[in-house]
Design an enzyme around this catalytic site. Sequence first.
Site, PDB file in Angstrom:
ATOM      1  N   GLY A   1       0.783  -1.235   0.000  1.00 32.78           N
ATOM      2  CA  GLY A   1       0.000   0.000   0.000  1.00 32.78           C
ATOM      3  C   GLY A   1       0.815   1.285   0.000  1.00 32.78           C
ATOM      4  N   SER A   2       2.068   1.224  -0.461  1.00 31.66           N
ATOM      5  CA  SER A   2       2.834   2.477  -0.480  1.00 31.66           C
ATOM      6  C   SER A   2       2.224   3.466  -1.484  1.00 31.66           C
ATOM      7  CB  SER A   2       4.308   2.228  -0.772  1.00 31.66           C
ATOM      8  OG  SER A   2       4.523   1.842  -2.101  1.00 31.66           O
ATOM      9  N   ASN A   3       1.665   2.952  -2.566  1.00 28.55           N
ATOM     10  CA  ASN A   3       1.007   3.863  -3.520  1.00 28.55           C
ATOM     11  C   ASN A   3      -0.293   4.429  -2.953  1.00 28.55           C
ATOM     12  OD1 ASN A   3       2.359   4.069  -6.324  1.00 28.55           O
ATOM     13  ND2 ASN A   3       2.647   1.938  -5.712  1.00 28.55           N
TER      14      ASN A   3
ATOM     15  N   MET B 196      -3.937  -7.137  -7.347  1.00 30.05           N
ATOM     16  CA  MET B 196      -3.418  -8.255  -8.143  1.00 30.05           C
ATOM     17  C   MET B 196      -4.527  -9.086  -8.783  1.00 30.05           C
ATOM     18  SD  MET B 196      -0.298  -7.558  -7.785  1.00 30.05           S
ATOM     19  CE  MET B 196       0.753  -8.922  -8.192  1.00 30.05           C
ATOM     20  N   ARG B 197      -5.492  -8.434  -9.387  1.00 29.15           N
ATOM     21  CA  ARG B 197      -6.585  -9.136 -10.058  1.00 29.15           C
ATOM     22  C   ARG B 197      -6.946  -8.448 -11.353  1.00 29.15           C
ATOM     23  NH1 ARG B 197      -9.156 -12.918  -7.601  1.00 29.15           N
ATOM     24  NH2 ARG B 197      -7.871 -13.281  -5.797  1.00 29.15           N
TER      25      ARG B 197
ATOM     26  N   ASN C 169      -4.540   2.246 -13.569  1.00 32.00           N
ATOM     27  CA  ASN C 169      -3.618   1.348 -12.876  1.00 32.00           C
ATOM     28  C   ASN C 169      -2.203   1.908 -12.979  1.00 32.00           C
ATOM     29  OD1 ASN C 169      -2.668  -1.056 -11.590  1.00 32.00           O
ATOM     30  ND2 ASN C 169      -2.132  -1.918 -13.587  1.00 32.00           N
TER      31      ASN C 169
ATOM     32  N   HIS D  93       1.832   0.427 -13.060  1.00 31.27           N
ATOM     33  CA  HIS D  93       2.570  -0.824 -13.257  1.00 31.27           C
ATOM     34  C   HIS D  93       4.072  -0.515 -13.309  1.00 31.27           C
ATOM     35  CE1 HIS D  93       3.264  -4.923 -14.506  1.00 31.27           C
ATOM     36  NE2 HIS D  93       4.082  -4.475 -15.440  1.00 31.27           N
TER      37      HIS D  93
HETATM   38  C1  GRF Z   1       3.617  -1.325  -7.385  1.00 27.42           C
HETATM   39  O1  GRF Z   1       4.906  -1.584  -7.875  1.00 27.42           O
HETATM   40  C2  GRF Z   1       2.631  -1.196  -8.509  1.00 27.42           C
HETATM   41  O2  GRF Z   1       3.173  -0.621  -9.637  1.00 27.42           O
HETATM   42  C3  GRF Z   1       2.261  -2.621  -8.766  1.00 27.42           C
HETATM   43  O3  GRF Z   1       2.202  -3.209  -7.491  1.00 27.42           O
HETATM   44  C4  GRF Z   1       3.081  -2.523  -6.617  1.00 27.42           C
HETATM   45  C5  GRF Z   1       2.305  -2.120  -5.410  1.00 27.42           C
HETATM   46  O4  GRF Z   1       3.116  -1.559  -4.416  1.00 27.42           O
HETATM   47  N1  GRF Z   1       1.052  -2.719  -9.545  1.00 27.42           N
HETATM   48  P1  GRF Z   1       2.460  -0.898  -3.130  1.00 27.42           P
HETATM   49  O5  GRF Z   1       1.544  -1.937  -2.497  1.00 27.42           O
HETATM   50  O6  GRF Z   1       1.702   0.314  -3.553  1.00 27.42           O
HETATM   51  O7  GRF Z   1       3.601  -0.562  -2.232  1.00 27.42           O
END
Ligand code: GRF
Length: 191
Positions: A14-16, A92-93, A109, A111
């Site tokens: 969940g860092s994003n 992841m789906r 999304n 990536h």
């Molecule tokens: C990120 O690298 C994103 O690009 C990918 O999954 C990862 C999620 O990282 N789809 P986080 O959970 O947000 O730290």
Amino acid sequence: MRKTRLAVFASGSGSNYEAIVEACRDGRIDAEVVLLVCDKPGAKVLERAKRYGTESFAFTPKEFESREAYESVIADMLDEREVDFVCLAGYMRIVGKVLLSRYEQRIVNIHPSLLPSFKGAHAIQDAVDYGVKIFGVTTHFVDETLDGGRIIDQGAIVYEGSDIEELTNLIHNIEHKLYVKTINKLISNKL
Ligand code: GRF
């Protein structure tokens, strides 16, 4: 004036998610995160959501009859909360027809590769294994294919080292800035 309402879908750390919430809080994004959707009940992102006071919905896909069944529940929750845009952040789906039709062109999304190269769950490792020197990050609209859909933004970095952890951190730092940029385009109808 009504603020734009975002939902974040995540399965992992969940860092994003945190980067998006922080940007909403300090005014870099003029929106609010009103819901976190997570398909892994023990995921760390749920702790982060609790800390930030974001309502969360954690579900176990196997407990539903089909993808349509859980996506209908999620889509209803999004409607009830008047969500404008959905940001996938390590969800992841594959997103299916139910959500895609109800939130057409409103799901994005992020990536960790320069798409269309290195789709899938191990993008960074796959790129390293291939001998890549220019790594990157892509934000894109979501369609029914894995990491498919029209590209919105990309960021790149040259890395010639061999420390995957260091590289992953560098890529995450790019992600956190790139997603803010993309969400700002999205909410200001610049796409
Ligand atoms: C990120 O690298 C994103 O690009 C990918 O999954 C990862 C999620 O990282 N789809 P986080 O959970 O947000 O730290």
